[in-house]
Motif scaffolding. Sequence first.
Motif, PDB file in Angstrom:
ATOM      1  N   GLY A 134      86.876  24.906  20.680  1.00 24.72           N
ATOM      2  CA  GLY A 134      85.503  24.586  21.041  1.00 24.72           C
ATOM      3  C   GLY A 134      85.163  25.119  22.420  1.00 24.72           C
ATOM      4  N   LEU A 135      83.906  24.963  22.788  1.00 27.24           N
ATOM      5  CA  LEU A 135      83.400  25.433  24.081  1.00 27.24           C
ATOM      6  C   LEU A 135      82.765  24.277  24.832  1.00 27.24           C
ATOM      7  N   ILE A 136      83.157  24.122  26.089  1.00 30.76           N
ATOM      8  CA  ILE A 136      82.525  23.153  26.989  1.00 30.76           C
ATOM      9  C   ILE A 136      81.826  23.926  28.093  1.00 30.76           C
ATOM     10  N   VAL A 137      80.578  23.568  28.344  1.00 30.72           N
ATOM     11  CA  VAL A 137      79.828  24.168  29.441  1.00 30.72           C
ATOM     12  C   VAL A 137      79.348  23.051  30.359  1.00 30.72           C
ATOM     13  N   CYS A 138      79.773  23.118  31.614  1.00 28.21           N
ATOM     14  CA  CYS A 138      79.313  22.173  32.628  1.00 28.21           C
ATOM     15  C   CYS A 138      78.124  22.781  33.365  1.00 28.21           C
ATOM     16  N   VAL A 139      77.345  21.936  33.998  1.00 25.89           N
ATOM     17  CA  VAL A 139      76.201  22.420  34.770  1.00 25.89           C
ATOM     18  C   VAL A 139      76.341  21.931  36.206  1.00 25.89           C
ATOM     19  N   GLY A 140      76.537  22.886  37.115  1.00 26.88           N
ATOM     20  CA  GLY A 140      76.652  22.576  38.531  1.00 26.88           C
ATOM     21  C   GLY A 140      75.355  22.882  39.254  1.00 26.88           C
ATOM     22  N   ASP A 141      75.465  23.505  40.425  1.00 30.77           N
ATOM     23  CA  ASP A 141      74.283  23.852  41.220  1.00 30.77           C
ATOM     24  C   ASP A 141      74.677  24.973  42.167  1.00 30.77           C
ATOM     25  N   TRP A 142      73.899  26.057  42.175  1.00 37.74           N
ATOM     26  CA  TRP A 142      74.242  27.189  43.038  1.00 37.74           C
ATOM     27  C   TRP A 142      74.330  26.765  44.509  1.00 37.74           C
ATOM     28  N   ALA A 143      73.499  25.794  44.901  1.00 39.88           N
ATOM     29  CA  ALA A 143      73.358  25.474  46.322  1.00 39.88           C
ATOM     30  C   ALA A 143      74.506  24.649  46.878  1.00 39.88           C
ATOM     31  N   GLU A 144      75.549  24.403  46.080  1.00 48.41           N
ATOM     32  CA  GLU A 144      76.732  23.784  46.663  1.00 48.41           C
ATOM     33  C   GLU A 144      77.324  24.681  47.754  1.00 48.41           C
ATOM     34  N   VAL A 145      77.069  26.010  47.662  1.00 52.21           N
ATOM     35  CA  VAL A 145      77.613  26.923  48.670  1.00 52.21           C
ATOM     36  C   VAL A 145      76.677  27.088  49.862  1.00 52.21           C
ATOM     37  N   ARG A 146      75.418  26.645  49.715  1.00 54.04           N
ATOM     38  CA  ARG A 146      74.450  26.728  50.808  1.00 54.04           C
ATOM     39  C   ARG A 146      73.491  25.555  50.668  1.00 54.04           C
ATOM     40  N   PRO A 147      73.962  24.367  50.993  1.00 46.58           N
ATOM     41  CA  PRO A 147      73.209  23.147  50.650  1.00 46.58           C
ATOM     42  C   PRO A 147      71.882  23.017  51.394  1.00 46.58           C
ATOM     43  N   TYR A 148      70.923  22.444  50.689  1.00 43.47           N
ATOM     44  CA  TYR A 148      69.662  22.066  51.314  1.00 43.47           C
ATOM     45  C   TYR A 148      69.867  20.794  52.136  1.00 43.47           C
ATOM     46  N   LEU A 149      69.003  20.597  53.118  1.00 35.78           N
ATOM     47  CA  LEU A 149      69.008  19.345  53.864  1.00 35.78           C
ATOM     48  C   LEU A 149      68.602  18.177  52.961  1.00 35.78           C
ATOM     49  N   ASN A 150      69.098  17.009  53.327  1.00 39.93           N
ATOM     50  CA  ASN A 150      68.684  15.738  52.718  1.00 39.93           C
ATOM     51  C   ASN A 150      69.222  15.501  51.312  1.00 39.93           C
ATOM     52  N   TYR A 151      70.310  16.196  50.952  1.00 39.32           N
ATOM     53  CA  TYR A 151      70.952  15.942  49.660  1.00 39.32           C
ATOM     54  C   TYR A 151      72.461  15.754  49.849  1.00 39.32           C
ATOM     55  N   ALA A 152      72.822  15.018  50.916  1.00 36.74           N
ATOM     56  CA  ALA A 152      74.234  14.883  51.271  1.00 36.74           C
ATOM     57  C   ALA A 152      75.029  14.077  50.252  1.00 36.74           C
ATOM     58  N   VAL A 238      73.138  31.172  37.876  1.00 38.88           N
ATOM     59  CA  VAL A 238      71.937  31.636  37.172  1.00 38.88           C
ATOM     60  C   VAL A 238      70.787  31.283  38.107  1.00 38.88           C
ATOM     61  N   ASP A 239      70.608  32.141  39.117  1.00 40.50           N
ATOM     62  CA  ASP A 239      69.828  31.731  40.292  1.00 40.50           C
ATOM     63  C   ASP A 239      68.906  32.818  40.834  1.00 40.50           C
ATOM     64  N   GLY A 240      68.690  33.876  40.067  1.00 40.27           N
ATOM     65  CA  GLY A 240      67.811  34.927  40.549  1.00 40.27           C
ATOM     66  C   GLY A 240      68.326  35.632  41.780  1.00 40.27           C
ATOM     67  N   GLY A 241      69.641  35.573  41.998  1.00 37.97           N
ATOM     68  CA  GLY A 241      70.241  36.238  43.159  1.00 37.97           C
ATOM     69  C   GLY A 241      70.287  35.366  44.401  1.00 37.97           C
ATOM     70  N   ARG A 242      69.950  34.085  44.260  1.00 35.21           N
ATOM     71  CA  ARG A 242      69.857  33.216  45.433  1.00 35.21           C
ATOM     72  C   ARG A 242      71.202  33.060  46.143  1.00 35.21           C
ATOM     73  N   THR A 243      72.285  33.059  45.407  1.00 39.00           N
ATOM     74  CA  THR A 243      73.601  32.860  46.024  1.00 39.00           C
ATOM     75  C   THR A 243      73.953  33.974  47.004  1.00 39.00           C
ATOM     76  N   VAL A 244      73.570  35.207  46.680  1.00 37.98           N
ATOM     77  CA  VAL A 244      73.976  36.347  47.494  1.00 37.98           C
ATOM     78  C   VAL A 244      72.934  36.751  48.524  1.00 37.98           C
ATOM     79  N   TYR A 245      71.746  36.121  48.463  1.00 40.88           N
ATOM     80  CA  TYR A 245      70.627  36.551  49.310  1.00 40.88           C
ATOM     81  C   TYR A 245      70.349  35.490  50.369  1.00 40.88           C
ATOM     82  N   ALA A 246      70.326  35.911  51.620  1.00 41.62           N
ATOM     83  CA  ALA A 246      70.018  34.999  52.729  1.00 41.62           C
ATOM     84  C   ALA A 246      68.798  35.497  53.465  1.00 41.62           C
ATOM     85  N   PRO A 247      67.606  35.144  52.999  1.00 46.47           N
ATOM     86  CA  PRO A 247      66.382  35.629  53.662  1.00 46.47           C
ATOM     87  C   PRO A 247      66.281  35.069  55.065  1.00 46.47           C
ATOM     88  N   GLU A 248      65.691  35.848  55.946  1.00 49.10           N
ATOM     89  CA  GLU A 248      65.524  35.397  57.330  1.00 49.10           C
ATOM     90  C   GLU A 248      64.363  34.442  57.432  1.00 49.10           C
TER      91      GLU A 248
END
Length: 248
Positions: A134-152, A238-248
């Motif tokens: 069988g196949l198991i798919v978990c769902v995480g969050d891209w922003a674990e590597v670059r967290p937003y404020l207020n979601y500690a 699955v983030d539209g490139g958000r993980t690799v892109y750091a806009p100024e």
Amino acid sequence: MRRVALVTGSGKKRVGAVVAEELARRGYNIAVHYRTSEAEAADTVAALRALGVEAEAFRADLGDEADVKGMVAGVLTRFGRIDVLVNCAAVWQPKRLEDVTAADVRFHFDANALGTFLCSQHTGLAMVKQPEGGLIVCVGDWAEVRPYLNYAAYFPSKGAVTALTRCLAVELGTRNPNVRVNAVLPGPVMLPPELTDAEKTEAVRATLVKREGSPRHVALAVLSFLDNDFVTGVCLPVDGGRTVYAPE
């Protein structure tokens, strides 16, 4: 025999319901999980049955091991097998670090980390007994590597999902090589309704593709894991490139 998918958090009209629909269009019978959204789950079941598949709703508090065991046993009794598990159920509540309590941390870990672990553990061990695995798919969050404020309280619980994905890929795959475990790490595919227009615009600007994604993009990632049986232990942004892109 028709294959069976259990999708947690698919009662509400969020990502899980879209994943369930796409799997139904692939011909899977669907076990719809909900915790409190009984009426919405019934609507989801009706919509799935209209696609020509069997569907049934199952209630469980995923932080409660007895509930999870009961749900998995119920699905196996109803359908006879589970071929796909997609762990879409999740909670997130913004709060300033100064206001986060131990109860907040436990709340997020119970739903996001412990719930994902228990569902994957008990469903995975059932899959091990199936020759086809069988196949198991978990769902995480891209922003674990670059967290937003207020979601500690939230991000540590989602960071655990990537670790348990790799761990369970090894644990279950060594028991039955046909059991695979992967994860999807969504970016802005369903922005929270409480965001201001300015915040939504900023979230889109911060992607490389310059647009918001959709729950269907998560569903397509799940289907890609179904189609490629040489992939396991992978955590796919699955983030539209958000993980690799750091806009100024």
